[in-house]
Design a protein around this motif. Structure first.
Motif, mmCIF file in Angstrom:
data_model
loop_
_atom_site.group_PDB
_atom_site.id
_atom_site.type_symbol
_atom_site.label_atom_id
_atom_site.label_comp_id
_atom_site.label_asym_id
_atom_site.label_seq_id
_atom_site.Cartn_x
_atom_site.Cartn_y
_atom_site.Cartn_z
ATOM 1 N N UNK A 3 55.925 9.100 -29.158
ATOM 2 C CA UNK A 3 56.248 9.320 -30.566
ATOM 3 C C UNK A 3 55.573 10.621 -30.989
ATOM 4 N N UNK A 4 55.791 11.053 -32.189
ATOM 5 C CA UNK A 4 55.261 12.331 -32.643
ATOM 6 C C UNK A 4 53.734 12.371 -32.674
ATOM 7 N N UNK A 5 53.092 11.413 -33.326
ATOM 8 C CA UNK A 5 51.635 11.434 -33.515
ATOM 9 C C UNK A 5 50.869 10.449 -32.645
ATOM 10 N N UNK A 19 47.820 0.237 -24.903
ATOM 11 C CA UNK A 19 46.825 1.086 -25.542
ATOM 12 C C UNK A 19 47.518 2.177 -26.356
ATOM 13 N N UNK A 20 47.356 2.160 -27.671
ATOM 14 C CA UNK A 20 47.861 3.281 -28.468
ATOM 15 C C UNK A 20 46.904 4.461 -28.337
ATOM 16 N N UNK A 21 47.449 5.666 -28.358
ATOM 17 C CA UNK A 21 46.601 6.848 -28.240
ATOM 18 C C UNK A 21 47.180 7.990 -29.053
ATOM 19 N N UNK A 22 46.306 8.879 -29.463
ATOM 20 C CA UNK A 22 46.734 10.064 -30.189
ATOM 21 C C UNK A 22 47.370 11.045 -29.209
#
Length: 59
Positions: free
Chosen positions: A17-19, A36-39
């Motif tokens: 995704x974008x961010x 795991x979400x990550x920047x």
């Protein structure tokens, strides 16, 4: 979720995704091991790689 292991092969997938990206690990048999979400920056990518490798050898 399963306990991390350094002896098994794991497969890492990333939903981009974008961010924020979402990393997902599965075992060689298709069992979900973790998410795991990550920047979307260098620190986020390094965090994802370190996390994934804590479960086993990336395939």
């Amino acid at each position: 979720m399963s306990t991390p292991s350094s002896k098994r092969e794991v497969i890492l997938g990333v939903d981009t995704h974008l961010d924020i990206h979402m990393g997902v690990l599965i075992s060689s048999t298709g069992k979900l091991l973790g998410e795991l979400p990550m920047e979307t920056n260098t620190a986020g990518y390094q965090k994802l790689l370190k996390w994934a490798q804590s479960f086993g050898q990336l395939n």
